[in-house]
Design a protein around this motif. Structure first.
Motif, PDB file in Angstrom:
ATOM      1  N   PHE B 230      29.109  33.066  16.559  1.00  0.00           N
ATOM      2  CA  PHE B 230      29.840  33.981  17.432  1.00  0.00           C
ATOM      3  C   PHE B 230      29.353  33.911  18.877  1.00  0.00           C
ATOM      4  O   PHE B 230      30.087  34.262  19.794  1.00  0.00           O
ATOM      5  CB  PHE B 230      29.785  35.415  16.885  1.00  0.00           C
ATOM      6  N   LEU B 232      28.560  31.038  20.521  1.00  0.00           N
ATOM      7  CA  LEU B 232      29.366  29.967  21.111  1.00  0.00           C
ATOM      8  C   LEU B 232      30.816  30.431  21.246  1.00  0.00           C
ATOM      9  O   LEU B 232      31.473  30.191  22.264  1.00  0.00           O
ATOM     10  CB  LEU B 232      29.277  28.700  20.237  1.00  0.00           C
ATOM     11  N   ALA B 233      31.311  31.125  20.218  1.00  0.00           N
ATOM     12  CA  ALA B 233      32.692  31.604  20.267  1.00  0.00           C
ATOM     13  C   ALA B 233      32.893  32.518  21.468  1.00  0.00           C
ATOM     14  O   ALA B 233      33.915  32.435  22.152  1.00  0.00           O
ATOM     15  CB  ALA B 233      33.041  32.337  18.971  1.00  0.00           C
ATOM     16  N   GLU B 235      31.269  32.414  24.229  1.00  0.00           N
ATOM     17  CA  GLU B 235      31.284  31.589  25.439  1.00  0.00           C
ATOM     18  C   GLU B 235      32.652  30.929  25.597  1.00  0.00           C
ATOM     19  O   GLU B 235      33.221  30.897  26.679  1.00  0.00           O
ATOM     20  CB  GLU B 235      30.176  30.523  25.360  1.00  0.00           C
ATOM     21  N   LEU B 236      33.185  30.403  24.493  1.00  0.00           N
ATOM     22  CA  LEU B 236      34.459  29.687  24.564  1.00  0.00           C
ATOM     23  C   LEU B 236      35.627  30.640  24.800  1.00  0.00           C
ATOM     24  O   LEU B 236      36.719  30.225  25.150  1.00  0.00           O
ATOM     25  CB  LEU B 236      34.689  28.907  23.274  1.00  0.00           C
ATOM     26  N   ARG B 237      35.388  31.937  24.552  1.00  0.00           N
ATOM     27  CA  ARG B 237      36.428  32.922  24.819  1.00  0.00           C
ATOM     28  C   ARG B 237      36.330  33.385  26.266  1.00  0.00           C
ATOM     29  O   ARG B 237      37.088  34.237  26.702  1.00  0.00           O
ATOM     30  CB  ARG B 237      36.224  34.100  23.872  1.00  0.00           C
ATOM     31  N   GLY B 238      35.336  32.852  26.959  1.00  0.00           N
ATOM     32  CA  GLY B 238      35.205  33.174  28.377  1.00  0.00           C
ATOM     33  C   GLY B 238      34.595  34.535  28.648  1.00  0.00           C
ATOM     34  O   GLY B 238      34.852  35.131  29.681  1.00  0.00           O
ATOM     35  N   LEU B 239      33.759  35.042  27.733  1.00  0.00           N
ATOM     36  CA  LEU B 239      33.073  36.294  28.020  1.00  0.00           C
ATOM     37  C   LEU B 239      32.011  36.035  29.085  1.00  0.00           C
ATOM     38  O   LEU B 239      31.402  34.968  29.121  1.00  0.00           O
ATOM     39  CB  LEU B 239      32.420  36.858  26.761  1.00  0.00           C
ATOM     40  N   THR B 240      31.790  37.039  29.931  1.00  0.00           N
ATOM     41  CA  THR B 240      30.812  36.851  31.005  1.00  0.00           C
ATOM     42  C   THR B 240      29.415  36.741  30.407  1.00  0.00           C
ATOM     43  O   THR B 240      29.176  37.163  29.279  1.00  0.00           O
ATOM     44  CB  THR B 240      30.825  38.040  31.987  1.00  0.00           C
TER      45      THR B 240
END
Lengths: 352, 336
Positions: B230, B232-233, B235-240
């Motif tokens: 989660f 990496l997920a 990060e890939l979802r563009g969370l700050t």
């Protein structure tokens, strides 16, 4: 392959690609020095198409998928090449801030079904709001509304899912939640990494149907990474086959599956057992897939397991990696094989 | 809510059983020690010419429990009084209730232990996160080694080192006691300052001997969370970055609650060493003195208080865990 998908493919071919990858090389730092996981890959994703990227474990397909979000994980890095995404420019040159906004914004990423892609301590709804906050979404009501529409469109009880924690959702539900997260901010490029692995057959079929549906409905450009050729055959218009960090064959799914040209693609397809007919007709590919350290550095990456090389021993196979070049039949198929190139030359020579 | 009440009820039942077991063990163990001050007092009164009955009553009035009778009778009598929160009277300080004796010490110990826990928890978790994030660099290695080293130093050695460094070599802190007897007690500047400066070194001894285990646990916990999908997920979802760090921290803190409860028991146990070293008048000193004087009531009361503290800490940790981890909280109510 239906007539409708054929139609989308042919109209799409005219428009400029939504994603253009050129000469992309991604290396991982190891004790043995920097080793390439992806070397010199060219790949176009035409707008409105689903491209299937297939390969064995370690072929570099997941690394390539991550690079589409500028998120190659350390100790890996993009050593050369460019990734142009329509509306964003070259991802390799984007600042960290613009990349963060592009992820989940313009480009959506859906994780492997087997992976827990949600924070276990927060409800789906809270994580949705976190997503909105990270992307500067002002209208939270609208965000929740579009999330609910997406979830309901995928056959889920939206209100209940938003109030659930990850451990309260089944594998198939998690996957749909993953798709919702990838698309809720209206991404136009969608990357799916093994979206159906570890799902049972019925959930698998459902997820593929959903992928197909949201893809068409939203006019997405989709890259579907998988090791399952059956999945690609079902949903993808185009296919790219990777081996040892190189794309070895690329073309229309129907063409490639019917008559694979590259020896690896051929071996891969021959290894699939048929539903009807003799099980022994399926022939496994001898040898094992290369790892980062065992990819040949000179010559063709597939040489050691190649039936054609074993038979014909072309000197070019030892000397250099063949470029991904169009084959002579005019189908737009690209193949990286010295033997295929030689055959093409002979064929054109005979006709001339 | 119902769930929580059921949980709490279970905890209470277990706590009572545990307290009973500890009360029983300490009752008999203490009486196995050579030397019996109550019997001695009784004998003395009888020798002075008192009738056995009168001597018995006089001793009971003085100490609050039966001087004679079979062990079983004494035990039943003791439990009965325990049920009424009567811990008996101190035999070293005549006329003082054992509970008052222990509570006087306890408030100082609790202050020290709380200060020690807060400092070590803050220090350990923050350094643990840094050690995890910089694990492939020299900073990470240095922190990990420091953590292991401090974790391995016993509390009394830590106390002696601190005394040597900060009161002998570089005398910036007072050596003993809990407050300077020359300042006026009350809520005023000099008194508070004196309290703080007296508590600093003992609290530091607690903190330094504890932060290592927090550091090491937090480090490995963060490393394991960093490897979770989660992260990496997200990060890939563009969370700050801030948002992602918050996700990681909250998930990584979970295992710390378990050792948190264990630590509290360890700290109360350490009170004996640290308070002795700093001559700090807490529960540890009370316990040592009561052992020296064979003060049964005070010993019993101290052991029971320590037991209760550890049990309460465990219950609190468990309830906090429930509050922070939905998998425990809502385990049984999966969405169909």
């Amino acid at each position: 392959m239906t007539a409708a998908t054929q139609a989308t493919t042919s109209t799409a071919a005219a428009a400029p690609p939504a994603v253009t990858i050129r000469d992309l090389t991604i290396v991982y730092r190891t004790p043995a020095g920097e080793l390439p996981a992806v070397s010199g890959v060219d790949l176009d994703l035409p707008p409105g198409t689903i491209t299937g990227l297939v390969g064995e474990s370690g072929s570099g397909k997941s690394t390539l998928a991550l690079s589409l979000l500028g998120a190659v994980q350390r100790p890996g890095r993009i050593a050369a090449g460019s990734i142009h995404v329509d509306g964003l420019g070259n991802l390799v040159e984007l600042s960290a801030k613009s990349l963060q906004e592009a992820r989940g914004g313009e480009i959506g990423y859906v994780f492997q079904a087997a992976q827990n892609s949600l924070n276990p301590l927060k409800t789906v709804g809270k994580q949705l709001l976190d997503l909105g906050r990270s992307h500067g979404v002002r209208d939270r009501t609208a965000l929740v509304r579009s999330a609910k529409e997406l979830l309901a469109g995928m056959g889920l009880d939206a209100a209940r899912v938003l109030d659930s924690y990850q451990h309260e959702l089944s594998g198939g539900m998690r996957q749909r939640v993953g798709i919702m997260f990838a698309l809720v901010l209206n991404a136009h490029v969608l990357v799916l990494d093994e979206p159906t692995t570890a799902l049972d057959m019925i959930s698998q079929a459902n997820v593929l149907k959903i992928v197909r549906a949201v893809h068409t409905e939203r006019g997405l450009t989709t890259l579907l990474v998988t090791h399952d050729i059956g999945v690609v055959a079902e949903v993808a218009e185009r296919i790219a086959v990777m081996y040892g960090g190189v794309v070895v064959e690329q073309g229309e799914t129907a063409d490639v599956l019917r008559a694979p040209k590259h020896p690896y693609a051929r071996a891969l397809i021959n290894a699939i057992p048929r539903v009807s007919g003799d099980l022994s007709a399926a022939r496994p590919l001898p040898g094992r897939p290369p790892t980062l350290g065992t990819i040949p550095t000179r010559g063709c990456v597939f040489r050691e397991r190649c039936a054609v090389y074993a038979e014909r021993q072309l000197p070019a196979c030892v000397a250099e990696q063949p470029p991904l070049a169009p084959v002579a039949d005019g189908s737009g198929r690209l193949v990286a094989c010295h033997a295929v190139a030689v055959e093409d030359q002979q064929a054109t020579g005979e006709t001339a | 809510m119902r769930n929580l009440l059921v949980r709490l009820a279970g905890h209470l039942v277990r706590a009572l059983v545990m307290i009973w077991v500890v009360a029983t063990f300490t009752f008999f163990l203490i009486r196995l020690m050579p030397g019996d001050p109550v019997a001695a007092q009784y004998e003395k009164l009888v020798q002075q010419g008192m009738s056995p009955d009168a001597a018995r009553n006089a001793t009971r009035l003085t100490y609050g429990f039966l001087p004679t009778g079979s062990g079983w009778d004494q035990y039943v009598h003791y439990l009965w009084r325990l049920l009424h929160f009567d811990f008996g009277r101190s035999t070293q300080t005549l006329g003082v209730n054992a509970s008052a004796e222990v509570l006087t010490g306890a408030k100082w110990t609790i202050g020290l232990v709380l200060a020690g826990i807060l400092i070590s928890f803050a220090l350990g978790t923050v350094l643990g996160v840094i050690a995890a994030i910089r694990r492939s660099s020299g900073v990470g290695d240095a922190l990990t080694i420091t953590g292991s080293l401090f974790h391995a130093i016993p509390q009394f050695v830590m106390a002696l080192v601190l005394i040597t460094v900060f009161t002998v070599i570089w005398p910036v802190f007072p050596t003993d006691g809990n407050v300077d007897i020359l300042v006026d007690p009350g809520f005023n500047g000099p008194y508070v300052a004196s309290l703080v400066s007296h508590a600093s070194l003992p609290a530091l001894a607690y903190a330094l001997s504890m932060f290592g285990s927090y550091l090491l646990t937090m480090r490995s916990s963060v490393i394991s969370v960093l490897g979770d999908d989660f992260v990496l997920a997200a990060e890939l979802r563009g969370l700050t970055r801030t948002m992602r760090l918050r996700y990681i921290a909250r998930n990584a803190l979970l295992p710390l609650f378990t050792i948190f409860a264990l630590t509290i028991g360890f700290m109360f146990g350490g009170a004996v060493f640290i308070e002795k070293a700093f001559n700090y008048p807490g529960m540890g000193i009370t316990l040592i003195n009561s052992i020296g004087h064979r003060d049964y009531s005070t010993m019993n009361a101290t052991f029971l208080l320590i037991t209760a503290a550890v049990i309460v800490a465990n219950i609190v940790a468990d309830l906090l865990y429930t509050a922070i981890d939905p998998r425990v909280r809502r385990g049984g109510e999966a969405v169909a």
